[in-house]
Each structure stands twice: as structure tokens, then as C-alpha cells.
Design an enzyme around this catalytic site. Structure first.
Site, mmCIF file in Angstrom:
data_model
loop_
_atom_site.group_PDB
_atom_site.id
_atom_site.type_symbol
_atom_site.label_atom_id
_atom_site.label_comp_id
_atom_site.label_asym_id
_atom_site.label_seq_id
_atom_site.Cartn_x
_atom_site.Cartn_y
_atom_site.Cartn_z
ATOM 1 C CB ILE A 109 -0.952 -0.027 1.235
ATOM 2 C CG1 ILE A 109 -1.939 1.147 1.229
ATOM 3 C CG2 ILE A 109 -0.190 -0.121 2.524
ATOM 4 C CD1 ILE A 109 -3.040 1.041 2.287
ATOM 5 C CB CYS A 110 1.131 4.066 1.001
ATOM 6 S SG CYS A 110 1.521 5.808 1.278
ATOM 7 C CB ALA A 111 5.630 4.875 -0.413
ATOM 8 C CE1 TYR A 132 -0.837 9.508 -0.124
ATOM 9 C CE2 TYR A 132 0.538 10.855 -1.559
ATOM 10 C CZ TYR A 132 -0.375 10.754 -0.526
ATOM 11 O OH TYR A 132 -0.835 11.879 0.102
#
Length: 193
Positions: A109-111, A132
Site C-alpha cells: 500500500i501507499c509508497a 500513492y
């Protein structure tokens, strides 16, 4: 037998993503092991980390102690600092590649999809993913970046950021334990799609 998930954390990991995923998976009775990924021997002296917003978290174990164990899912939270630690840890990268090749769930998730997965060939063989939004330019050219909270392509699951951590975890529950269990946990969380 309950399913097993490994959630990795490191200094700089995003705390909401880590804790929401760990908690939500445990609500589904998935056996979650939290492993610290360290940069150096000094960091290996403790199981604690300082997350991206200064929250202190403690792992169950060090990655090196459990990297040979079998997991139904391996999950990486984001947080730029933590993702960079993950991307430089060869033990973790080798374990992620083994997980992907086994056909078992590999999630970030995200970065982490952009910093860890894309830079280490973990997105090869799939065509769509997310991360992201400000990091989408770091995704490989063959990936169709999708502006969705959660994207699943084969055994790779990706998500966007802190606010998408619960839908991300619910999707992992659906994959590991079925849609009914995911809906049951979502209802208990008062989560609405």
C-alpha cells in the site's frame, strides 16, 4: 487451520496503514505476524520502530527469524521511509519474490508498490496496480495505474494510502477467507463501501 499473514514494519512505516491492516486481519481470525525489517545491526537490537508520524510500534519478531516460514499473504505498509528500508533489504526482497512465484498473495500500500514492488520486478507479469497518487510516475511503463482504493491483479494486491488501509485489509480477507468473512468484518467495523 487459520490463514497466516506476515506484515512487515520498519522505521518510517506509515502507522495507520500498518495498524489498520494488522487489526482488521486479526478480526477475521487470520494469524498475523508483525516482523521488523532493519537497516543495520544497531536496529536489530530492538523490536520497536518509530513510524512516519512519530508513533512507536513494536513487532513480534525480526524478519530474519521468520523469513523461511510459510505465509498465505505478505503485506507491506507504506510510508516513504519504511518503503525505502524495505527496498534495500535483500532478505525481504528474496522472500517477496518467493511469495509471488508461489502464487500466494503479495500486497503493498501507499509508497511500497512504487518504491519496493516496481523497483524490484515484483510487478512483472501483471498489467494494473495502484499506489500513492504522487508516486504513480515511478510505476513501470507496462503497468496501467488505476485510481482505485484497491487493485488486484493475479496474486498482487495494491492500495493507495492511509484512508484506503481498511478497504485494502478487507480485500485481503476476501482473498484469504472469502467474501462472507470480509463482509462480516466490514459490518463490525461499520465500514460502508
Amino acid at each position: 487451520m487459520s490463514k497466516k499473514a506476515l506484515v512487515c514494519i520498519a522505521n518510517g512505516s506509515e502507522e495507520m496503514e500498518a495498524v489498520n491492516v494488522i487489526d482488521t486481519l486479526r478480526r477475521a481470525k487470520i494469524e498475523v505476524t508483525v516482523a521488523k525489517v532493519s537497516q543495520d545491526d544497531n536496529e536489530r537490537k530492538t523490536l520497536g520502530i518509530v513510524a512516519s508520524r512519530g508513533v512507536k510500534l513494536e513487532a513480534d519478531t525480526h524478519l530474519e527469524q521468520i523469513c523461511d516460514q510459510d505465509f498465505d499473504a505478505i503485506v507491506l505498509p507504506g510510508g516513504l521511509g519504511g518503503a525505502k528500508v524495505f527496498a534495500e533489504n535483500q532478505t525481504l526482497l528474496d522472500r517477496l519474490k518467493k511469495q509471488k512465484l508461489s502464487g500466494k498473495t503479495t500486497a503493498a500500500i501507499c509508497a511500497s508498490p512504487a518504491i519496493v514492488f516496481s523497483k524490484n520486478g515484483l510487478l512483472e507479469g501483471i498489467t494494473k496496480a495502484t499506489c500513492y497518487p504522487s508516486l504513480k510516475e515511478q510505476m513501470p511503463n507496462h503497468i496501467n495505474w488505476e485510481n482505485h482504493h484497491v487493485v488486484v491483479d493475479h496474486n498482487i494486491v495494491t492500495s493507495q494510502g492511509p484512508a484506503t488501509a481498511i478497504p485494502f485489509a478487507l480485500k485481503l480477507i476476501e482473498i484469504l477467507e472469502g467474501k462472507e468473512k470480509s463482509q462480516e468484518v466490514a459490518k463490525g467495523l461499520l465500514h460502508v463501501d
